[in-house]
Design a protein around this motif. Structure first.
Motif, mmCIF file in Angstrom:
data_model
loop_
_atom_site.group_PDB
_atom_site.id
_atom_site.type_symbol
_atom_site.label_atom_id
_atom_site.label_comp_id
_atom_site.label_asym_id
_atom_site.label_seq_id
_atom_site.Cartn_x
_atom_site.Cartn_y
_atom_site.Cartn_z
ATOM 1 N N VAL A 76 -8.014 5.834 -61.484
ATOM 2 C CA VAL A 76 -6.659 6.249 -61.820
ATOM 3 C C VAL A 76 -6.101 6.945 -60.581
ATOM 4 C CG1 VAL A 76 -5.267 7.735 -63.312
ATOM 5 C CG2 VAL A 76 -7.243 6.515 -64.256
ATOM 6 N N VAL A 77 -4.895 6.565 -60.162
ATOM 7 C CA VAL A 77 -4.328 7.044 -58.904
ATOM 8 C C VAL A 77 -3.026 7.798 -59.151
ATOM 9 C CG1 VAL A 77 -3.411 6.315 -56.663
ATOM 10 C CG2 VAL A 77 -5.350 5.105 -57.668
ATOM 11 N N LEU A 78 -2.854 8.905 -58.429
ATOM 12 C CA LEU A 78 -1.587 9.627 -58.416
ATOM 13 C C LEU A 78 -0.883 9.325 -57.101
ATOM 14 C CD1 LEU A 78 -2.603 13.174 -59.695
ATOM 15 C CD2 LEU A 78 -1.482 11.360 -60.984
ATOM 16 N N ARG A 79 0.444 9.296 -57.123
ATOM 17 C CA ARG A 79 1.219 9.112 -55.889
ATOM 18 C C ARG A 79 2.178 10.275 -55.734
ATOM 19 N NH1 ARG A 79 6.064 7.495 -57.722
ATOM 20 N NH2 ARG A 79 6.078 6.305 -59.653
ATOM 21 N N ASP A 80 2.712 10.427 -54.562
ATOM 22 C CA ASP A 80 3.591 11.555 -54.236
ATOM 23 C C ASP A 80 2.914 12.871 -54.620
ATOM 24 O OD1 ASP A 80 5.556 9.752 -53.372
ATOM 25 O OD2 ASP A 80 6.408 9.605 -55.380
ATOM 26 N N VAL A 81 1.693 13.006 -54.191
ATOM 27 C CA VAL A 81 0.848 14.140 -54.567
ATOM 28 C C VAL A 81 1.228 15.385 -53.776
ATOM 29 C CG1 VAL A 81 -1.530 14.986 -54.579
ATOM 30 C CG2 VAL A 81 -1.040 12.627 -55.227
ATOM 31 N N ALA A 82 1.203 16.522 -54.463
ATOM 32 C CA ALA A 82 1.405 17.823 -53.828
ATOM 33 C C ALA A 82 0.309 18.756 -54.316
ATOM 34 C CB ALA A 82 2.781 18.381 -54.175
ATOM 35 N N HIS A 83 -0.111 19.668 -53.452
ATOM 36 C CA HIS A 83 -1.156 20.629 -53.795
ATOM 37 C C HIS A 83 -0.630 22.042 -53.568
ATOM 38 C CE1 HIS A 83 -4.166 17.421 -53.869
ATOM 39 N NE2 HIS A 83 -3.624 16.991 -52.747
ATOM 40 N N ARG A 93 -0.564 17.901 -58.264
ATOM 41 C CA ARG A 93 0.447 17.280 -59.115
ATOM 42 C C ARG A 93 0.910 15.986 -58.475
ATOM 43 N NH1 ARG A 93 5.736 20.679 -57.713
ATOM 44 N NH2 ARG A 93 5.068 21.215 -55.641
ATOM 45 N N GLY A 94 1.304 15.049 -59.324
ATOM 46 C CA GLY A 94 1.780 13.773 -58.822
ATOM 47 C C GLY A 94 2.089 12.820 -59.955
ATOM 48 N N PHE A 95 2.688 11.700 -59.566
ATOM 49 C CA PHE A 95 3.057 10.659 -60.513
ATOM 50 C C PHE A 95 1.905 9.671 -60.669
ATOM 51 C CE2 PHE A 95 7.083 12.181 -58.883
ATOM 52 C CZ PHE A 95 7.876 12.207 -60.016
ATOM 53 N N PHE A 96 1.751 9.151 -61.872
ATOM 54 C CA PHE A 96 0.772 8.104 -62.102
ATOM 55 C C PHE A 96 1.315 6.790 -61.568
ATOM 56 C CE2 PHE A 96 -0.745 11.200 -65.114
ATOM 57 C CZ PHE A 96 -2.111 11.076 -64.993
ATOM 58 N N ASP A 97 0.447 6.010 -60.921
ATOM 59 C CA ASP A 97 0.841 4.685 -60.423
ATOM 60 C C ASP A 97 1.077 3.758 -61.587
ATOM 61 O OD1 ASP A 97 1.318 4.408 -57.776
ATOM 62 O OD2 ASP A 97 -0.714 3.864 -57.230
#
Length: 97
Positions: A76-83, A93-97
């Motif tokens: 499962v991948v997140l995009r536009d990730v921020a920490h 945090r991020g959006f699910f692909d």
């Protein structure tokens, strides 16, 4: 709202929110419900808080079911990730692909 498998039907909940023009809801879920939300692709965005604590117990329940993920391509991948570092905790945090 109706139930599904003995719990809130989250799809019906999302539909009701859409009708009421509610564009975002924070859901604090345990491992079982989190797994359902992720695997049924019912959420768009994740806020994942991690504390520096490890149960160290192979029987402890975590997020995810036995999916048989054998490679990173199956992950499962997140995009536009921020920490962010919040004291001793880490927020991813991020959006699910």
């Amino acid at each position: 709202l109706p139930e599904k498998n003995g719990h809130l039907d989250f799809t019906a909940f999302r539909d009701r929110c859409r009708e009421a023009a509610i564009c975002g809801v924070l859901v604090e879920a345990g491992p079982g419900f989190s797994t359902t939300l992720i695997e049924e692709r019912l959420i768009d965005y994740a806020l994942i808080y991690q504390a520096p604590k490890f149960m160290g117990d192979s029987a402890a329940r975590g997020i995810g079911s036995p999916r048989g993920t054998e490679s990173m391509e199956d992950a499962v991948v997140l995009r536009d990730v921020a920490h962010a570092i919040l004291g001793e905790d880490v927020l991813t945090r991020g959006f699910f692909d």
